[in-house]
Design an enzyme around this catalytic site. Structure first.
Site, mmCIF file in Angstrom:
data_model
loop_
_atom_site.group_PDB
_atom_site.id
_atom_site.type_symbol
_atom_site.label_atom_id
_atom_site.label_comp_id
_atom_site.label_asym_id
_atom_site.label_seq_id
_atom_site.Cartn_x
_atom_site.Cartn_y
_atom_site.Cartn_z
ATOM 1 N N CYS A 29 0.813 -1.206 0.000
ATOM 2 C CA CYS A 29 0.000 0.000 0.000
ATOM 3 C C CYS A 29 0.852 1.264 0.000
ATOM 4 O O CYS A 29 0.778 2.064 0.923
ATOM 5 C CB CYS A 29 -0.944 -0.012 1.184
ATOM 6 S SG CYS A 29 -0.087 -0.270 2.719
ATOM 7 N N TYR A 54 20.417 -9.920 -3.426
ATOM 8 C CA TYR A 54 19.889 -8.826 -2.613
ATOM 9 C C TYR A 54 18.386 -8.598 -2.776
ATOM 10 O O TYR A 54 17.905 -7.486 -2.575
ATOM 11 C CB TYR A 54 20.660 -7.523 -2.889
ATOM 12 C CG TYR A 54 22.141 -7.632 -2.596
ATOM 13 C CD1 TYR A 54 22.589 -7.792 -1.294
ATOM 14 C CD2 TYR A 54 23.085 -7.608 -3.622
ATOM 15 C CE1 TYR A 54 23.941 -7.911 -1.021
ATOM 16 C CE2 TYR A 54 24.449 -7.733 -3.349
ATOM 17 C CZ TYR A 54 24.855 -7.887 -2.045
ATOM 18 O OH TYR A 54 26.189 -8.006 -1.773
HETATM 19 N N1 LLP Z 1 32.483 -7.957 0.946
HETATM 20 C C1 LLP Z 1 32.009 -7.006 1.762
HETATM 21 C C2 LLP Z 1 32.800 -6.616 2.915
HETATM 22 C C3 LLP Z 1 30.786 -6.405 1.508
HETATM 23 O O1 LLP Z 1 30.328 -5.473 2.325
HETATM 24 C C4 LLP Z 1 30.024 -6.810 0.366
HETATM 25 C C5 LLP Z 1 28.735 -6.194 0.069
HETATM 26 C C6 LLP Z 1 30.554 -7.833 -0.444
HETATM 27 C C7 LLP Z 1 31.789 -8.363 -0.136
HETATM 28 C C8 LLP Z 1 29.835 -8.346 -1.651
HETATM 29 O O2 LLP Z 1 29.726 -7.363 -2.634
HETATM 30 P P1 LLP Z 1 29.084 -7.708 -4.084
HETATM 31 O O3 LLP Z 1 30.049 -8.617 -4.806
HETATM 32 O O4 LLP Z 1 27.785 -8.385 -3.831
HETATM 33 O O5 LLP Z 1 28.924 -6.398 -4.730
HETATM 34 N N2 LLP Z 1 22.087 -4.157 -0.931
HETATM 35 C C9 LLP Z 1 22.874 -3.598 -1.988
HETATM 36 C C10 LLP Z 1 24.280 -4.164 -2.003
HETATM 37 C C11 LLP Z 1 25.031 -3.944 -0.703
HETATM 38 C C12 LLP Z 1 26.385 -4.578 -0.725
HETATM 39 C C13 LLP Z 1 26.961 -4.616 0.638
HETATM 40 N N3 LLP Z 1 28.246 -5.246 0.746
HETATM 41 C C14 LLP Z 1 22.160 -3.848 -3.309
HETATM 42 O O6 LLP Z 1 21.084 -4.440 -3.313
HETATM 43 O O7 LLP Z 1 22.615 -3.416 -4.353
#
Ligand code: LLP
Length: 454
Positions: free
Chosen positions: A383, A412
Site C-alpha cells: 500500500c 539482494y
Molecule cells: N564484501 C564485503 C565486505 C561487503 O560489504 C560486500 C557487500 C561484499 C563483499 C559483496 O559485494 P558484491 O560482490 O555483492 O557487490 N544491498 C545492496 C548491495 C550492498 C552490498 C553490501 N556489501 C544492493 O542491493 O545493491
C-alpha cells in the site's frame, strides 16, 4: 543498470525482444520451448502453477558456473586465491552447501549468517566474518565456532577479540579492514571505500597503521593481513586497480615500520552485473586479471613477497542465476499516462527498485517467444505508490493470470525481503537438470506470528 546514477536510462519503448534475446540477463540455462520460458530444464509456467507465486527461482548451474569462473580466473594468475562468497547477497542452507561443494569460502556479515554456515555443516575454517559492529555475542559465537578469520573494523572489537581469545586460550586470525580512500563508480549508498565511511580504518589519519600495530601487539590475535571493499555493482575495474595500488603501498609501509609481513590481501567484492540489456559490466576473467596481476605487479614494484589473496563476490555469483515469478492479478490502464500491471509481490520481495531506483528486465513467461510490444509498469501489491518492481518495462501484451518473470533478481532481493503488510515471503526453488526442489518453502501466516507472544 541498477544502482548507478551515472547511467541514465533512455525512455522505455516497446522492443522486439523475446526471452531468447534476454539471454544475457537470464540464467545460463534459460531457453524458450513452446512459447514458455524454461530454466534449468524446468518449465517456469508449470512451476509457477505448481509451486505458486510469488516465487524465487535459482538456477544451480549458473551459480556453480559463476563460482568456477572466479576460481578459474583468479587462480589462473596466482595459485593461492580464496574465493569467499558474500552470503549477504543470497543465503539459504542449500546455497551454503553449493559453496562448500565448489570449494569456496563463505563471508558472513552477522551471527545469523554464521548460524546458517554452522547449521549446514560448512567447514568453519573457511568462514570469514566481517561487519562494522559485531556484538560481543557475535564475537563469542565466532570464537567458539573457531571461524577462520575475522575482519576487524574498529579498535573496540580488536580489544574484545583479544580478550575473548585469551580467555578461551585461542589465537584468532584477523584481517584489518582498510578504507583505501577510493570513490568507486557506483551508487552512494553502496559505496564503501571512500574516506568518509563507517567501515574500516582510514589510511590518511594513521588509523589503519595504528590498528595493524595494535593487532601485532595484542595477545590472542594473529595479524594475518588486510581487507578492503570499495563498493558494489562496480563496472570500472580501474577502481579496483587504484585501490590495490594503495593497499600494496600500505603493505610496504607496514613492513618498513614494523617488519611484519602481510600474509593475506583481501580485495573484497563488488563486481557489477548485467541487470539491463544495455549494461556492460566487466567479466570475471578481466576482474581476475586486474586484481591478481595488479597485486603481483605492485608487490614487485615495492619488493614485497606476493601474499595470499581473497576476493569476496556476492552479486556476481547469484544475481543472474535468479528470477522472480509473479502472477498478474490486475491491469489498470490510465489513458495517456501509463498501464499498471499488478503482481502478487512487490517491495517485500524486491526492495531494490524503490531503494536504489534499480532497473530490471521482465517478460511474460507464458508468452516468451513473442516480442515485448507494450511498455507497462509492473507494480507490487503493497500500500504505497513507490511499490514498483519494474518501472516502464517493455513487456509482452499482458493479461490477468499471466506469469511475469522479472530477471536477475538472485542477489539482494530475498536477502533484503520483509514482511511489510504482513506479506508472507515467497518460497525459493532451485532448478537443475529438469527438476526442481524447495530450498525455502513459502512462509505461512503462522510463520508471521511465530515470534509474536500474543
Ligand atoms: N564484501 C564485503 C565486505 C561487503 O560489504 C560486500 C557487500 C561484499 C563483499 C559483496 O559485494 P558484491 O560482490 O555483492 O557487490 N544491498 C545492496 C548491495 C550492498 C552490498 C553490501 N556489501 C544492493 O542491493 O545493491
Amino acid at each position: 543498470m541498477s544502482a548507478r546514477p551515472s547511467a541514465p536510462r533512455p525512455p522505455a519503448e516497446p522492443d522486439q525482444r523475446t526471452a531468447a534475446d534476454l539471454a544475457a540477463v537470464l540464467p545460463m540455462t534459460a531457453e524458450v520451448r513452446d512459447g514458455h520460458l524454461w530454466i534449468g530444464g524446468v518449465d517456469t509456467v508449470a512451476l509457477a502453477r505448481e509451486a505458486g507465486t510469488a516465487l524465487y527461482v535459482m538456477d544451480e548451474a549458473t551459480i556453480r558456473h559463476q563460482l568456477r569462473e572466479y576460481v578459474r580466473w583468479t587462480r589462473y594468475h596466482w595459485p593461492d586465491v580464496d574465493v569467499v562468497y558474500a552470503g549477504k547477497a543470497f543465503l539459504t542452507l542449500a546455497m551454503v552447501r553449493i559453496i562448500e561443494e565448489e570449494d569456496c569460502c563463505l563471508l558472513c556479515a552477522s551471527g545469523g549468517e554464521l548460524a546458517y554456515a554452522l547449521r549446514a555443516g560448512f567447514p568453519v575454517e573457511r568462514v570469514q566474518v566481517h561487519g562494522n559492529n559485531k556484538t560481543p555475542q557475535e564475537l563469542a559465537e565466532c570464537l567458539d565456532a573457531r571461524v577462520g578469520r575475522i575482519v576487524v573494523d574498529n579498535f573496540v572489537e580488536l580489544e574484545r577479540i583479544s580478550a575473548m581469545a585469551v580467555e578461551r586460550g585461542l589465537t584468532q586470525k584477523v584481517l584489518i579492514r582498510v578504507t583505501p580512500g577510493i570513490a568507486a563508480d557506483t551508487h552512494d549508498f553502496i559505496m564503501t571505500g571512500a574516506e568518509d565511511s563507517k567501515f574500516g580504518f582510514g589510511l590518511n589519519q594513521g588509523l589503519a597503521m595504528e590498528a595493524v600495530e595494535r593487532a601485532l601487539a595484542l595477545p590472542g590475535v594473529d595479524f594475518d593481513g588486510l581487507h578492503m571493499h570499495i563498493g558494489s555493482q562496480i563496472f570500472a575495474l580501474k577502481s579496483f586497480a587504484k585501490a590495490i595500488e594503495v593497499m600494496v603501498a600500505f603493505m610496504r609501509e607496514i613492513r618498513d615500520r614494523t617488519g611484519a609481513v602481510v600474509q593475506m590481501l583481501d580485495v573484497g567484492g563488488g563486481l557489477g552485473v548485467k541487470y539491463g540489456v544495455p549494461d556492460e559490466p566487466s567479466s570475471i576473467k578481466d576482474f581476475g586479471k586486474v586484481v591478481v596481476d595488479g597485486i603481483k605487479e605492485e608487490c614487485e614494484k615495492h619488493g614485497l613477497a606476493v601474499p595470499r589473496m581473497a576476493v569476496e563476490p556476492g552479486r556476481s555469483i547469484v544475481a543472474n542465476a535468479g528470477v522472480t515469478l509473479y502472477t498478474v492479478g490486475a491491469i489498470k490502464e490510465i489513458p495517456g499516462i501509463r498501464t499498471y500491471v499488478a503482481v502478487d509481490g512487490g517491495m517485500s520481495d524486491n526492495i531494490r527498485t524503490s531503494l536504489y531506483d534499480a532497473h530490471y528486465e521482465a517478460l511474460v513467461a507464458n508468452k516468451a517467444d513473442r516480442p515485448r510490444s507494450v511498455v507497462v509498469t509492473i507494480a507490487g501489491k503493497h500500500c504505497e505508490s513507490g511499490d514498483v518492481v519494474v518501472r516502464d518495462a517493455p513487456l509482452q501484451e499482458p493479461e490477468v493470470g499471466d506469469v511475469v518473470c522479472v530477471c536477475a533478481t538472485g542477489a539482494y532481493c530475498y536477502s533484503m525481503s520483509s514482511n511489510y503488510n504482513k506479506q508472507v515471503r515467497p518460497g525459493i526453488v532451485f532448478v537443475r537438470d529438469g527438476s526442481w526442489r524447495w530450498s525455502v518453502r513459502r512462509e505461512t501466516y503462522d510463520d508471521l506470528m511465530a515470534t509474536d507472544l500474543g
